[in-house]
Design an enzyme around this catalytic site. Structure first.
Site, PDB file in Angstrom:
ATOM      1  N   LYS A   1       9.700  19.493  43.437  1.00 40.86           N
ATOM      2  CA  LYS A   1       8.736  18.468  43.871  1.00 40.86           C
ATOM      3  C   LYS A   1       7.354  18.596  43.234  1.00 40.86           C
ATOM      4  CE  LYS A   1      10.606  17.477  48.478  1.00 40.86           C
ATOM      5  NZ  LYS A   1      10.167  17.259  49.868  1.00 40.86           N
TER       6      LYS A   1
ATOM      7  N   ASP B   1       7.431  11.358  51.882  1.00 44.68           N
ATOM      8  CA  ASP B   1       7.533  12.223  53.066  1.00 44.68           C
ATOM      9  C   ASP B   1       6.536  11.807  54.154  1.00 44.68           C
ATOM     10  OD1 ASP B   1       9.635  13.823  52.201  1.00 44.68           O
ATOM     11  OD2 ASP B   1       8.310  15.221  51.162  1.00 44.68           O
TER      12      ASP B   1
END
Ligand code: ATR
Length: 287
Positions: free
Chosen positions: A71, A108
């Site tokens: 990520k 997220d």
């Protein structure tokens, strides 16, 4: 499922990748919508990430998700990243544009906000200070979501205090205060809080338990654990016993997938009871 010459492709890159529930999630939606598409687990070693991402347009992929350990690294590979992903410092969704360029997003924070909206609709950003445990990637996304929602005080508690202080600096916003607190202060900061969120790995199967005394947390506070294996963590069980409204970690996992699916396959999707049950089954089934 039928694979045709027109099948739309997407997937998730991680190393390892076998544990990921994202294929179950996206393939559920593909089937539900009757779309000609597939979402594949893509085991990619960290040293190959740039090569693998650059290959997406050539292979005809619409995009992909990224999980541990990719990520952060992906942020420096994509052609552009949305401001939120830059602030969080991580990319979990890649969109391949028609010109072959790669856009990085972080969904997220969206996933967390939507999960809360879905499972605790009575919670208001004005309910009082929000206590966030953990200042890793997930903690950063949760803090960003809370600030965007209009929470005026975030108490960020982390074992490594400097990491929390760095998040407070990176995510600072005009009308929100983010205060870094040491791990030893986690019981005391619950005083007058409206929300408690665990974003650490504590309480996850195979990890140590999260030890926290909820005595000072007001009864009206909502308690969220983003850990979803097990689905009922010790924190949630303790909070439920005290009568708190609880939100488990599955919702965030499911909702964070929506923006990517919509971008790749052109159809908005929702988080239904059936989807929750299907993904929950993959969490409890022996692998
Ligand atoms: P993620 O990207 O999933 O958030 P991470 O970046 O590894 O994962 O962050 C894990 C979080 O759990 C961190 O806040 C970590 O605290 P440190 O920043 O001090 O490492 C927290 N954590 C992990 N093990 C812990 C423990 N035994 N006690 C307290 N906090 C712990």
């Amino acid at each position: 499922m039928r694979i045709t010459g027109r099948t739309r492709l997407a997937g998730i890159m991680g190393w390892p990748i076998a544990h990921s529930r994202s294929p179950a999630l996206h393939n559920f939606w593909l089937e539900e919508q009757g779309l000609d598409g597939i979402y594949m687990p893509l085991p990619v070693k960290p040293a190959h990430l740039a090569q693998a991402l650059r290959a997406l347009p050539a292979l005809g992929f619409r995009g992909c998700n990224l999980t541990i350990p990719h990520k952060q690294q992906a942020l420096s590979i994509v052609d552009r990243a949305e401001p939120l992903a830059q602030r969080i410092g991580a990319v979990n969704t890649i969109i391949v544009h028609p010109d072959g360029s790669l856009e990085g997003r972080n969904t997220d924070a969206f996933g967390f906000r939507e999960s809360l909206r879905d499972s605790a609709p009575e919670w208001e950003p004005t309910a009082g200070p929000a206590v966030v445990l953990g200042a890793g990637g997930a903690g950063r996304a949760v803090v960003a979501a809370l600030i965007a929602a209009g929470v005026s005080e975030v108490r960020l508690v982390n074992r490594t205090l400097g990491r929390a202080a760095q998040v407070a600096e990176d995510l600072a916003a005009p009308r929100s205060h983010i205060r870094a607190h040491p791990w030893s202060g986690r019981d005391a900061v619950l005083e007058d809080a409206g929300l408690l969120v665990n974003t650490t790995s504590l309480g996850m199967t195979g990890e140590p338990e999260l030890e926290i005394d909820l005595a000072r947390l007001p009864g009206s506070a909502v308690v969220v654990d983003i850990v979803y294996v097990p689905i009922e963590t010790t924190l949630l069980a303790a909070a439920r016993r005290r009568g708190h409204h609880c939100v488990d970690g599955l919702g965030m996992l499911l909702h964070q997938g929506r923006p990517g699916f919509e971008a790749w396959f052109g159809t908005p999707v929702r988080v239904s009871r059936e989807l929750r049950a299907a993904v929950l089954m993959t969490l409890t089934a022996p692998r």
